[in-house]
Design an enzyme around this catalytic site. Structure first.
Site, mmCIF file in Angstrom:
data_model
loop_
_atom_site.group_PDB
_atom_site.id
_atom_site.type_symbol
_atom_site.label_atom_id
_atom_site.label_comp_id
_atom_site.label_asym_id
_atom_site.label_seq_id
_atom_site.Cartn_x
_atom_site.Cartn_y
_atom_site.Cartn_z
ATOM 1 N N SER A 242 0.817 -1.218 0.000
ATOM 2 C CA SER A 242 0.000 0.000 0.000
ATOM 3 C C SER A 242 0.849 1.267 0.000
ATOM 4 O O SER A 242 0.335 2.357 -0.214
ATOM 5 C CB SER A 242 -0.889 0.018 1.252
ATOM 6 O OG SER A 242 -0.078 0.146 2.416
ATOM 7 N N LYS A 243 2.143 1.137 0.224
ATOM 8 C CA LYS A 243 2.977 2.324 0.411
ATOM 9 C C LYS A 243 3.415 2.926 -0.926
ATOM 10 O O LYS A 243 3.281 2.302 -1.979
ATOM 11 C CB LYS A 243 4.185 1.979 1.287
ATOM 12 C CG LYS A 243 3.800 1.485 2.708
ATOM 13 C CD LYS A 243 3.187 2.567 3.546
ATOM 14 C CE LYS A 243 2.699 2.310 4.933
ATOM 15 N NZ LYS A 243 2.681 1.135 5.671
ATOM 16 N N THR A 244 3.990 4.133 -0.870
ATOM 17 C CA THR A 244 4.333 4.857 -2.103
ATOM 18 C C THR A 244 5.303 4.068 -2.978
ATOM 19 O O THR A 244 5.176 4.040 -4.192
ATOM 20 C CB THR A 244 4.926 6.239 -1.751
ATOM 21 O OG1 THR A 244 3.930 6.969 -1.024
ATOM 22 C CG2 THR A 244 5.343 7.004 -2.993
#
Ligand SMILES: *Cc1c(COP(=O)(O)O)cnc(C)c1O
Length: 390
Positions: free
Chosen positions: A184-186
């Site tokens: 889910s992270k950048t």
């Protein structure tokens, strides 16, 4: 109505990532087993502007290893903001230390420096400021207070790769900085994390503890202590290296998504979005809407209504001190009263779709839907006061 469900988060994967991972599957063995980890760690340390980077299976393990390296243990207190993912505080339990929850700042939603200072006791050993949703707290004050009281600082930059405070990169402020590469992270490695530091002593302890407490240069299989096994695979490191080589593009995309939301919502009095100050370059990991309190709309209800329109969203974090997991710790202190900002914003805020696959049309659809939903809550057709107005 769009047919496909709009996801709340997710990565951007191109042929570069597939190429690097394929190469690692074929070639990162034998004497080349560590080449991708080495390249990824070197490039990551250079990007953040620090001396050392250690690739790990998660950000949670990075915080655990930080606490071990700092000698934080039973009887020690560590101050964390009340609003964050539980991964920030869970490792305290692994080492027997106690969390103390401080309030967040009303604008940045990150650790309030005043609240942090007010919670320091003779048992406090460290503080873990969190760069929430890509923002950065008042680091000058936090570092100054920590130095004054001789506290270690672990900067949880899991949500803020690429963000900057006064021109310095997120993750470079504390004794250590920690990152997550969860899907889910950048930027992602599937699952994964990184610990960065300028402190050679901490770096050596982290390397020792993450590989079953083996002394460098010692006889093989001759462990000094019972340690841990926290290593990132070379396949993940290859994915991470490819993502890191595209980091400016990924960060730019996050900022552009936020600018679309801002443009479509700029005239609505119904919600406020993430703030940004002149000192901070926010990378907006999660575009977040605080509903005008006059509308009396709770986040769970708004999430249900958005879901009916095929839009995924997430709740703003519940205060850690309100979770069943921390019932015991919270029985010792009236957090609900002291962490007033955390308890007032959390019930009325949601994370909006912020994935790297979003199109401008998707964002327009989300904003139009939001406005329709919230308009029905306006009493007597009277517009509420804008939430940023005095
Ligand atoms: C995602 C996240 C973590 C945990 O990351 P993992 O890699 O899942 O362990 C820690 N802190 C914050 C603030 C996060 O958002």
């Amino acid at each position: 109505m769009v047919n496909k469900k709009i996801a709340v988060s997710g990565p951007s994967i191109t042929s570069k990532e597939i190429e690097y991972v394929s190469d690692a599957v074929k070639n990162a063995w034998y004497e080349d087993a560590n080449i991708y980890n080495d390249r990824f760690e070197r490039a990551f340390a250079d990007y953040i502007g620090v001396k050392y980077a250690v690739s790990l299976p998660s950000c949670t393990s990075a915080i655990h290893l930080s606490l071990l390296a700092m000698g934080v243990g039973a009887g020690d207190e560590v101050i964390v903001p009340d609003i964050t993912w539980i991964a920030t505080s869970a490792p305290l339990k692994y080492v027997g230390a106690d969390p103390v929850f401080a309030d967040i700042d009303r604008d940045s939603w990150c650790l309030s420096a005043d609240s942090f200072e007010s919670r320091i006791t003779s048992k406090t050993k460290a503080v873990i400021p969190v760069d929430l949703y890509g923002n950065i707290p008042d680091m000058d004050s936090i570092i100054q207070i920590a130095r004054k009281h001789n506290l270690y600082v672990i900067e949880d930059a899991a949500e803020a790769i690429g963000s900057e405070y006064k021109g310095k990169k997120a993750g470079a402020f504390g004794d250590v900085g920690v990152f997550s590469f969860h899907g889910s992270k950048t930027m992602t490695t599937g699952e994964g994390g990184m610990l960065v530091t300028d402190d050679e002593n901490i770096w050596r302890k982290v390397l020792y503890n993450r590989d079953h407490a083996r002394k460098p240069g010692d006889k093989l299989f001759y462990n000094q202590e019972v340690g841990y096994k926290y290593k990132m695979s070379s396949l993940q490191a290859a994915l991470g290296l490819a993502q890191l080589e595209r980091i400016d593009e990924l960060v730019q995309q996050k900022r552009e998504i936020f600018s679309w939301y801002q443009a479509y919502l700029k005239d609505t009095p119904y919600i406020c979005l993430n703030s940004s100050s002149l000192e901070v370059k926010n990378t907006y990991w999660m575009v977040t809407a605080v509903v005008n309190p006059e509308l009396e709309m709770e986040k769970e209800q708004l999430m249900r209504l958005l879901d009916q329109h095929n839009i995924s969203s997430r709740p703003f974090f519940y205060p850690l001190s309100s979770l069943p997991a921390y019932e015991f710790e919270s029985s010792k202190f009236n957090y609900r009263e002291y962490n007033e900002v955390s308890y007032s914003i959390s019930p009325i805020a949601v994370n909006l779709p912020s994935g790297l696959n979003l199109t401008r049309d998707d964002v327009k659809y989300v904003c139009d839907t939001l406005k329709v939903i919230l308009k029905t809550r306006s009493l007597n057709n009277r517009l509420p006061r804008r939430c940023n107005d005095e």
